[in-house]
Design an enzyme around this catalytic site. Structure first.
Site, mmCIF file in Angstrom:
data_model
loop_
_atom_site.group_PDB
_atom_site.id
_atom_site.type_symbol
_atom_site.label_atom_id
_atom_site.label_comp_id
_atom_site.label_asym_id
_atom_site.label_seq_id
_atom_site.Cartn_x
_atom_site.Cartn_y
_atom_site.Cartn_z
ATOM 1 C CG ASP A 181 61.635 -75.536 0.694
ATOM 2 O OD1 ASP A 181 62.742 -75.790 0.169
ATOM 3 O OD2 ASP A 181 60.619 -76.227 0.498
ATOM 4 C CE LYS A 210 56.512 -74.879 -3.981
ATOM 5 N NZ LYS A 210 57.616 -75.580 -4.653
HETATM 6 C C1 S3P Z 1 60.187 -81.104 -0.987
HETATM 7 C C2 S3P Z 1 61.379 -81.400 -0.422
HETATM 8 C C3 S3P Z 1 62.476 -80.437 -0.250
HETATM 9 C C4 S3P Z 1 62.015 -79.004 -0.486
HETATM 10 C C5 S3P Z 1 61.092 -78.874 -1.671
HETATM 11 C C6 S3P Z 1 59.873 -79.743 -1.481
HETATM 12 C C7 S3P Z 1 59.169 -82.152 -1.115
HETATM 13 O O1 S3P Z 1 63.483 -80.745 -1.171
HETATM 14 O O2 S3P Z 1 63.123 -78.165 -0.662
HETATM 15 O O3 S3P Z 1 60.675 -77.530 -1.828
HETATM 16 O O4 S3P Z 1 57.989 -81.822 -1.365
HETATM 17 O O5 S3P Z 1 59.516 -83.327 -0.948
HETATM 18 P P1 S3P Z 1 64.617 -81.824 -0.816
HETATM 19 O O6 S3P Z 1 63.909 -82.942 -0.207
HETATM 20 O O7 S3P Z 1 65.272 -82.223 -2.085
HETATM 21 O O8 S3P Z 1 65.519 -81.111 0.107
#
Ligand code: S3P
Length: 739
Positions: free
Chosen positions: A618, A323
């Site tokens: 996650d 994702k």
């Molecule tokens: C992500 C960073 C994470 C993660 C999110 C995707 C990203 O969040 O939890 O699902 O793609 O940069 P945080 O960086 O805010 O912890």
């Protein structure tokens, strides 16, 4: 691209051509619109109505146009295209509106190379059974889709011009490959028109046809409406798309034979099965696609999962694309120079909303088709002002990254989200962006919607208050537009896809202190590249845990992204005693990938090392299930970030685990889970995709069935989860619930 001071020529001033001209004049009364048509009356009326400025012979008006819209039936279009190519100035952009694309492209391919690079095939999905200039309407394309089928050889400014033309009419511009367009349209448009003509033809030939028509009720009128369409145009379309239409017609004839057999045999059950299946499918797609919200993909249904206790886990799976990387591929591909090809793209709702947002920002994107996207980058300064608020659905990543990008654009915009996203903290990005000079507003409680008035930014030296890749990426995206250097220091390593992808797009960035510091200078360019999106380790995590908690299980997961900033889940599971091995380790498009094999066995509780938290951020819902199945206690501290994800994941997991009879204790920054026997029961996912999937795998070790409520959001990150889970060995099904 500004087309308002260009001269636009409409060839064929019928329903579509006339409606384009009307819409252009409404958007800008000074727009110069010329037309050519064999019906002099239409031309006269249009001049009188102020819909066009002038008309003339085809060759003459072609020589004066900057953009030609060829709006005649397909076979006439192929006849006229060579004359248009011979009459336009080099560099004039030409597009068409035909419902079949392969014929016109074959014709364009025989013309000169400069013309080909300026010919952008198009198809507005709008119309009416009425035809001719008299039926034209300025709002015909408002909120309707227009499909472009560009090719990598197209000149970017030509594509941008056609994209702008349709934006001005109020349409949403989508992209499709040529072959897919003609296949899909054969099924969704050409076949239904053919059937409408056919049913009227059949009834006309019946002896009592007069009575049939006299007493025909609404059903007949509804069904046969399309048979009032322009006969010449539709005969042209059937011929031009003969092979694709014949394929779907064969399927239909086969279905009719089955239906006939069922009727003759009075097989009520068979008829019921077919009709109820069709009704369900139609109700679903009307709900999903025709709900008046064309930009965002909205999961309207309320879905519950039902999972049987026990089951064996085995086999070999590939989970959908990553994702984080999918979001970034769209963002960087859109602002790069050139054409970016993406494969393995995640067709989940979060990434699809990002895709829709960039389409609204004026980027032409073809796909997704079988996980592939072709993004026609508009360059760093080519994004267009959105015509409405951009709805980022459930995705914090999309909102935070886009805020960084949009804060630097020379236009205003608003970013909103669903109920969950609208409660998530945004000051973590509005603060650094404001320090860079951005004008960005949140609600009083620091949540979305975000109101952004873009403008020039200055680089900053920013110490991230939390290990957040989203915040880091937001600042870096603003930084590539800012004056001077932007420097970001993170308190602990967190995912580095943005840094890797910037390098992949040839944007100079230096990464120091073991990845904790990154620096870049604003004002450079990104150059398009190819992206191979690996399978998402965050989705694979559910299956890693599923196999790890079932003694005797052996599961292979293919081509999983194993970027070291994402592999905390493997480190933690191994520390709990899981047997996990990696093979085929390689780099795919700058990201490490591997095949992973997990063998089930006994797990033990541990104290989770705090340095692993950002690397597994996650994966905690799945890890908490592993903890619940382990012997002894698992303790987590330092994970307050889990409280501000799609739900408060500490509270949601603790509540669900307690429901299943597992002893837990929560802390502001973590949880203690006492491993033991899981019972069955009903748990709430709180609309959080990862909570829903975590409890689904919990059933493997439960004594009784588990029902998980509110699981539709699984589609945000893991389309096809149910099928893959069943394939792996879970006894899982879903049911729909009314609100
Ligand atoms: C992500 C960073 C994470 C993660 C999110 C995707 C990203 O969040 O939890 O699902 O793609 O940069 P945080 O960086 O805010 O912890």
């Amino acid at each position: 691209m500004d087309i308002q001071n260009r001269t636009i020529l409409i060839v064929g001033l019928g329903l579509i051509g006339g409606s384009v001209a009307r819409a252009l004049k409404i958007a800008n009364p000074d727009q110069i619109v010329l037309a050519s048509d064999s019906y002099q009356e239409s031309l006269r009326d249009a001049i009188e109505d102020g819909v066009i400025d002038e008309s003339g012979a085809l060759a003459e008006v072609c020589g004066r146009a900057d953009l030609v819209v060829l709006a005649v039936p397909p076979l006439i279009a192929t006849a006229l295209l060579p004359e248009i190519a011979a009459s336009v100035r080099p560099g004039t952009v030409v597009t068409d509106v035909g419902s079949v694309k392969s014929r016109i492209v074959e014709c364009a391919n025989t013309l000169d190379a400069v013309f080909q690079s300026h010919f952008i095939p198009g198809h507005p999905i709008a119309g009416s059974e009425k035809s001719g200039y008299g039926a034209s309407r300025a709002d015909l394309f408002q909120n309707r889709n227009v499909i472009l089928t560009p090719r990598p050889g197209n000149t970017p400014s030509a594509l941008a011009m056609v994209n702008s033309l349709w934006r001005l009419t109020g349409a949403h511009v989508l992209g499709m490959s040529l072959a897919n367009h003609d296949r899909v349209l054969a099924a969704t448009s050409h076949l239904p028109h053919l059937l409408a003509f056919a049913i009227v033809d059949v009834l006309v030939k019946q002896e009592q046809s007069e009575d049939i028509f006299r007493y025909a009720a609404g059903g007949f009128a509804d069904f046969s409406r399309l048979a009032s369409s322009d006969a010449k145009m539709w005969s042209d379309i059937f011929v031009a798309n003969a092979s694709a239409t014949a394929v779907v017609l064969d399927d239909y004839i086969e279905d009719l034979q089955l239906l006939k057999a069922a009727i003759v045999a009075q097989d009520h059950a068979r008829l019921m099965q077919l009709c109820s299946g069709a009704k369900k499918a139609r109700d679903n797609f009307v709900n999903k696609y025709f709900s008046g919200k064309t930009q965002t993909i909205m999961t309207k249904e309320i879905l519950d999962f039902h999972v049987q206790p026990g089951g064996h886990i085995g086999g070999s799976l590939r989970v959908p694309g990553d994702k984080s990387i999918s979001h970034r591929a769209i963002i960087f591909g859109s602002i790069a120079q050139g054409v970016t090809h993406v494969k393995g793209f995640l067709e989940g709702e979060d990434a699809l909303n990002t895709l829709a947002a960039f389409r609204e920002l004026g980027v032409t994107i073809v796909g997704p088709e079988k996980g592939e996207l072709t993004i026609y980058g508009v360059g760093m300064h080519g994004l267009q002002p959105p015509r409405r608020a951009l709805d980022m659905g459930n995705s914090g990543t999309a909102m935070r990254l886009m805020a960084g990008l949009l804060a630097a654009q020379p236009f205003a915009c608003e970013l909103s989200g669903d109920e969950s996203l609208n409660q998530r903290p945004m000051r973590r990005i509005s603060d650094p962006l404001q320090r860079m000079g951005a004008r960005i507003e949140t609600t009083g409680s620091g949540t979305p919607p975000l109101k952004i008035q873009g403008g020039p930014l200055k680089g900053i030296d920013y110490q991230l208050p939390m290990a957040s890749a989203q915040v880091k990426s937001c600042v870096l995206l603003a930084g590539i537009y800012a004056e001077g250097e932007t420097r970001v220091t993170e308190p602990a390593p967190c995912r580095d896809h943005t840094e890797r992808m910037l390098s992949g797009f040839s944007y100079p960035i230096s990464v120091e202190a073991g990845g904790r510091v990154c620096r870049l200078q604003g004002g450079q360019e990104l150059r398009a590249c190819d992206i191979d999106v690996p399978a998402d380790i965050s989705s694979a995590a559910f299956f890693l845990v599923a196999a790890a908690i079932v003694p005797g299980a052996e599961l292979h997961l293919q081509h999983v992204g194993v970027n070291p900033t994402r592999t905390g889940v493997i480190t933690i599971l191994r520390a709990m005693g899981a047997n996990i091995s990696l093979t085929n380790e390689q780099l795919a498009g700058g990201e490490p990938v591997a095949d992973i094999t997990v063998r089930g066995g006994a797990l033990k509780g541990i104290v989770i090392p705090e340095d692993q938290i950002p690397l597994a951020i996650d994966e905690f819902p799945a890890l908490f299930i592993a903890a619940a199945c382990a012997s002894g206690e698992t303790i987590l501290h330092g994970a307050e970030e889990l409280r501000v994800k799609e739900s408060d994941r500490i509270a949601a997991m603790a509540e669900g685990l307690q429901q299943l009879g597992v002893v837990t204790e929560t802390y502001p920054d973590g949880i203690r889970i006492v491993g033991g026997q899981l019972g069955g029961g009903t748990v709430e996912s709180r609309g959080d995709h990862r909570i829903a999937m975590a409890f689904a795998i919990a059933a493997l070790r439960a004594k009784a069935p588990i029902v998980i409520r509110d699981c539709a959001n699984v589609a945000t990150s893991f389309p096809g989860f149910l099928e893959l889970a069943r394939q792996a060995g879970l006894g899982i099904s879903a049911s729909q619930r009314q609100d």
